[in-house]
Design a protein around this motif. Structure first.
Motif, PDB file in Angstrom:
ATOM      1  N   MET A 222      38.719  44.316  87.778  1.00 49.57           N
ATOM      2  CA  MET A 222      39.857  45.230  87.815  1.00 49.57           C
ATOM      3  C   MET A 222      41.053  44.726  87.024  1.00 49.57           C
ATOM      4  SD  MET A 222      39.541  46.209  91.892  1.00 49.57           S
ATOM      5  CE  MET A 222      40.715  47.558  91.782  1.00 49.57           C
ATOM      6  N   ASP A 223      40.869  43.658  86.271  1.00 43.54           N
ATOM      7  CA  ASP A 223      41.936  43.083  85.442  1.00 43.54           C
ATOM      8  C   ASP A 223      43.161  42.739  86.298  1.00 43.54           C
ATOM      9  OD1 ASP A 223      43.072  42.159  83.057  1.00 43.54           O
ATOM     10  OD2 ASP A 223      44.082  44.072  82.696  1.00 43.54           O
ATOM     11  N   VAL A 224      42.928  42.031  87.390  1.00 43.96           N
ATOM     12  CA  VAL A 224      43.996  41.622  88.297  1.00 43.96           C
ATOM     13  C   VAL A 224      44.417  40.191  87.938  1.00 43.96           C
ATOM     14  CG1 VAL A 224      44.607  41.153  90.697  1.00 43.96           C
ATOM     15  CG2 VAL A 224      43.153  43.120  90.125  1.00 43.96           C
ATOM     16  N   PRO A 225      45.687  39.950  87.621  1.00 40.62           N
ATOM     17  CA  PRO A 225      46.121  38.599  87.248  1.00 40.62           C
ATOM     18  C   PRO A 225      46.027  37.632  88.414  1.00 40.62           C
ATOM     19  CG  PRO A 225      48.011  40.060  87.468  1.00 40.62           C
ATOM     20  CD  PRO A 225      46.789  40.926  87.549  1.00 40.62           C
ATOM     21  N   VAL A 226      45.774  36.364  88.088  1.00 41.69           N
ATOM     22  CA  VAL A 226      45.659  35.301  89.081  1.00 41.69           C
ATOM     23  C   VAL A 226      46.716  34.246  88.773  1.00 41.69           C
ATOM     24  CG1 VAL A 226      44.178  33.517  90.077  1.00 41.69           C
ATOM     25  CG2 VAL A 226      43.186  35.710  89.362  1.00 41.69           C
ATOM     26  N   TYR A 227      47.694  34.122  89.671  1.00 46.07           N
ATOM     27  CA  TYR A 227      48.776  33.150  89.505  1.00 46.07           C
ATOM     28  C   TYR A 227      48.516  31.939  90.403  1.00 46.07           C
ATOM     29  CZ  TYR A 227      51.549  36.991  87.455  1.00 46.07           C
ATOM     30  OH  TYR A 227      52.007  38.032  86.678  1.00 46.07           O
ATOM     31  N   PRO A 228      48.304  30.745  89.833  1.00 43.44           N
ATOM     32  CA  PRO A 228      48.198  29.550  90.676  1.00 43.44           C
ATOM     33  C   PRO A 228      49.576  29.183  91.230  1.00 43.44           C
ATOM     34  CG  PRO A 228      47.211  29.212  88.495  1.00 43.44           C
ATOM     35  CD  PRO A 228      48.043  30.444  88.410  1.00 43.44           C
TER      36      PRO A 228
END
Length: 289
Positions: A222-228
């Protein structure tokens, strides 16, 4: 009353007594006392040997003395996390001793209108990640592992309750919540460093580790960004929560390959943090075997 329910009730009483003691001591002294107690008791537990083996495997450059010193600091951190449980709301509101770095990435998420993952590990004062929920408000949901004891679980959630931030336990409810948030532009805050037997084998410090795939599967689909993000203890009782730029989402067109690459990237971020501050990680977890 069954044996199981009696055990749960006794555990609940012990937890309430400990929390009462911590509250009497106050935030700073409770954290110091719990840290001291963990340093004394932790090395006598069977899991200390597991922690030592894990650290030697992952960080072979450390000497035997450095390993033991680091493990002592790990126990101190874990003890302080326990001692601070009654004061978590107070800590989250304490702008004098808690700082946020990378807040612009929270603003980036809010402005995008998209969903996002904010992922971290059992690292440092990890309850601090609830700051993300406070900053984002009702759009954010924290996914956590519920306590086995339902009485203790209910008690913890009473202390943790925040009108501006929802907590959902892992499992079926957590999975449904993640999918719903991804579709509606919500933010999911979760720890993704523990073993999941039904997960995907991904390298972690050079060895295959079964890793929960949901974050990567949804991010790639779903092209969801992942922020560490990571929480750290600083000198003088200060704490810092750092949010990092979103990771690149692989897009080769082969979904399994992309999911694997995404999980590998997340694990590599955790590896860098742990190598920098090995005393901050939860080494007592059976991550590899």
């Amino acid at each position: 009353m069954s044996k199981v329910s009696l055990r749960y009730r006794l555990e609940w009483i012990a937890v309430r007594a400990a929390v009462g003691l911590f509250r009497l001591l106050g935030r700073a002294r409770a954290a110091a006392f719990a840290g001291w107690l963990a340093r004394k008791i932790g090395p006598r537990l069977g899991v200390h040997r597991l922690a030592r083996e894990n650290m030697r495997m992952a960080l072979p450059h450390l000497t035997a003395t450095q390993v033991e010193e680091t493990l002592a600091r790990m126990w101190d951190n874990l003890g302080r996390n326990v001692g601070e449980i009654p004061f978590n709301r107070e800590i989250l509101s304490d702008t004098d001793t808690v700082e946020i770095v990378g807040g612009e990435y929270l603003d980036e998420y809010l402005e995008s209108g998209k969903a996002a993952f904010f992922v971290t590990a059992h690292y440092g004062p990890w309850e601090l990640v609830a700051l993300v929920g406070r900053r984002l408000g009702a759009r954010a949901t924290g996914i956590y592992r519920a306590a086995n004891n339902p009485l203790v679980e209910e008690y913890f959630q009473e202390m943790r309750a925040d009108p501006n931030y929802r907590f959902v336990p892992k499992g079926n409810e957590g999975a449904r919540t993640i999918v719903k948030a991804a579709r509606s532009g919500g933010a999911i805050v979760l720890l993704n460093d523990q073993k999941l037997n039904s997960g995907i084998a991904v390298p972690f410090f050079g060895r295959e580790a079964m890793t929960a795939p949901a974050v990567a599967e949804i991010a790639c689909k779903m092209d969801v960004p992942v922020y560490p993000m990571r929480a750290e203890r600083l000198d003088g009782g200060r704490r810092r929560l750092t949010i990092y730029p979103a990771l690149d989402i692989p897009a080769t067109g082969d979904r399994p390959t992309d999911v694997y690459a995404m999980l590998k990237a997340i694990n590599e971020v955790f590896e860098r943090w742990i190598t920098e501050r090995p005393d901050h990680w939860f080494w007592v977890h059976n991550r590899w075997s």
